[in-house]
Design an enzyme around this catalytic site. Structure first.
Site, short mmCIF file in Angstrom:
data_model
loop_
_atom_site.label_atom_id
_atom_site.label_comp_id
_atom_site.label_asym_id
_atom_site.label_seq_id
_atom_site.Cartn_x
_atom_site.Cartn_y
_atom_site.Cartn_z
N HIS A 56 34.07 34.21 47.85
CA HIS A 56 33.47 34.86 46.68
C HIS A 56 32.44 33.95 46.01
O HIS A 56 32.10 34.16 44.84
CB HIS A 56 34.55 35.19 45.64
N HIS A 218 37.14 41.90 48.65
CA HIS A 218 37.77 41.30 49.82
C HIS A 218 37.47 42.07 51.09
O HIS A 218 38.23 42.04 52.04
CB HIS A 218 39.28 41.22 49.63
#
Lengths: 332, 210
Positions: A56, A218
């Site tokens: 991320h 995700h």
């Protein structure tokens, strides 16, 4: 799989070593794989830590530094870190004023942070935790894992980091993150999937003329697969549920955060921002502050998320406070 | 005949071997409704357990399982780390210093592990999680204790598999699969699948002559 890597199981370690080499003035890397502010612990300052799966970037390691996080615990790609990491981070930043854990609402993150918090408190460190859950794409219900923590996390980390730098105590810092949580909403979409290095192939298949609405960070599929629409239509699809769900009304000043998922160029994010500005104007709201760029990503996924935070003087003041991290820098 | 600590260590090895073999399949199941890492994470954790087995091998059954649990908590991450870690920690706590484990003691350990998983993950039956395989397996084991240990273990493994398959049509209510809402229905749950592999490994490792 076509990636700029040496080996899938070395990606996180090598990236952290690279960060340490690139930003020795801001951070240091400690065992077991935690990113710590260079001058931590700071005596008398509340320590602010966060953590989550890798993939991320720049969240969370890129937000470690003056005015934001004191430490970050990165797990394997898209996998929450282990309690040992959060415990080590908590100890590394404890300046005697307690440590705040900012946790994104994912089953694994919550459980691992809970374990770490129990262990740290067992060692006599005062720990408070706030769970961020701002994704309106997920139905909030007592019977589910609840909303995911997404873009609102970035804003919460900046705002509480500014307050902690200014001397806020642990209770005040916790209340401030809860205030952000109450006033922030997000939603995201994907044009493409992404490939977890260790998996070697894209998490989901998606045709050239399709998109996923309501994705997380995700590479998981969203709530709905649709035919590709225009940027204006997509912006409407994301903004409307946010505005309908959140505490937003005419006359409000909002922080507008248009975030790239990792594989979308800035030029497209500004196309989205353009439409979003028009939508907010129609609703009689003003853009108090803005942030545009790739800050909470999903590897190389193409797509974007929109986050809106209703501002007041306190939130605006801490947002404007000086920050000096690898990914966010102003006022200093 | 009591179960030895060596046999329980063999169970841990067998579970690790099968997770390695099923790594891609578990990850494929997780790609459909989760985040494509379940097989990778379980394999990473149990490879760490295998590496530490000489260290954590203990004279007692409880010591062995606690070592496995601590290693999983410290290496897996995600939701599986705390959940499988808690299962082994609690089961190990129930076994204590025992060196020769009776079927009744194993039943109590499995029950303690299940209760730990439920407490940690706050999942209930039909949420479409590992609990849907583990809970019926523990119940079936309890019910079959009157007969032979191999039969009770076979009943537990069948119940785990049946539980895993029973929740496939359901909508997930816990974990990342819950974010998909209705779209999670029809997909086999990765956690219930790895739990079934675990109970099957227990069945096979404790067969006479295994």
């Amino acid at each position: 799989m076509k990636k700029l890597i040496n080996a899938p199981d070395k990606v996180v370690d090598e990236a952290l070593a690279g960060m340490a080499a690139a930003h020795p003035d801001l951070i240091r890397i400690e065992s077991p794989n935690i990113v710590v502010r260079k001058d931590a612990p700071r005596k008398g300052k509340v320590g602010i830590i966060s953590g989550g799966g890798s993939g991320h970037e720049p969240m969370h390691g890129g937000f470690v530094g003056l005015g934001m996080l004191d430490a970050a615990a990165p797990g394997a790609v898209f996998t929450s870190p282990v309690p040992d990491q959060m415990l080590a981070a908590t100890k590394a930043v404890n300046g005697g004023a307690g440590v705040l854990h900012i946790v994104k609402n994912y089953t694994g993150d919550v459980m691992n942070f809970d374990l770490a918090s129990e262990l740290a408190q067992g060692e006599g460190i005062e720990v408070a935790s706030v769970v961020i859950a701002d994704d309106v794409a997920v139905k909030d219900s007592l019977y589910t894992a609840g909303r995911r923590g997404v873009g609102g996390t970035v804003l919460a980390e900046k705002i509480v980091g500014g307050a902690a730098e200014g001397g806020a105590d642990l209770a005040t810092a916790k209340a401030l993150v809860e205030k952000v949580q109450d006033n922030v909403r997000s939603m995201g979409m994907a044009l493409t999937s992404c490939t977890v290095p260790a998996a070697g192939k894209p998490t989901f298949e998606i045709a050239d003329d399709e998109m996923e609405i309501g994705i997380g960070i995700h590479g998981e599929p969203g709530r709905q697969r649709m035919k590709l629409a225009s940027a204006d239509e997509i912006t409407e699809m994301l903004a409307t549920p946010i505005l309908d769900d959140g505490p937003f009304s005419k006359g409000d000043s909002v922080l507008v955060f248009v975030n790239g998922m990792g594989g979308t160029p800035l030029i497209e994010l500004y196309v989205v921002f353009n439409k979003l500005a028009a939508i907010l104007k129609d609703r009689g709201m003003t853009i108090g502050r803005s942030l545009v760029g790739n800050y909470i990503t999903s590897l190389e996924m193409a797509g974007c998320s929109i986050t809106l935070l209703k501002l007041d003087d306190e939130l605006t003041r801490h947002w404007d406070a000086p920050v000096r991290t690898a990914a966010l820098r102003w006022g200093i | 005949m009591p179960i030895t600590v060596d046999q329980l260590a063999r169970f841990v090895e067998l579970f690790a071997e099968r997770l390695a073999a099923e790594k891609e399949n578990l990850t494929r199941l997780d790609s459909a409704i989760g985040d494509a890492d379940h097989g990778i994470n379980m394999d990473r954790g149990f490879q760490a357990v295998l590496g530490k087995l000489p260290e954590i091998s203990s004279d007692s059954a409880g010591g062995l399982f606690k070592g496995v649990g601590m290693t999983l908590v410290s290496t897996v991450g995600g939701a599986s780390g705390p959940l499988y870690g808690t299962f082994f920690l609690r089961a190990g706590g129930a076994l204590g210093d025992t060196t020769d484990v009776t079927a009744e003691q194993l039943a109590a350990a499995l029950r303690a592990g299940l209760e730990g998983v439920i407490q940690r993950g706050k999942a209930e039956l039909d949420d479409k999680t590992m609990v849907d395989a583990l809970s019926p397996a523990v119940d079936a084991f309890d019910r079959s204790l009157d007969g032979s240990l191999p039969n009770a273990l076979a009943a537990a493994a069948s119940a785990a598999a049946a539980g895993r398959d029973r929740v496939t049509p359901l909508v997930a209510r816990k974990g990342r699969a819950s974010y998909l809402g209705e779209r999670s229905a029809g997909h086999q749950d990765p956690g219930a699948t790895s739990t079934t592999i675990m109970i099957e490994a227990l069945r096979d490792a404790l067969q006479p002559g295994a």
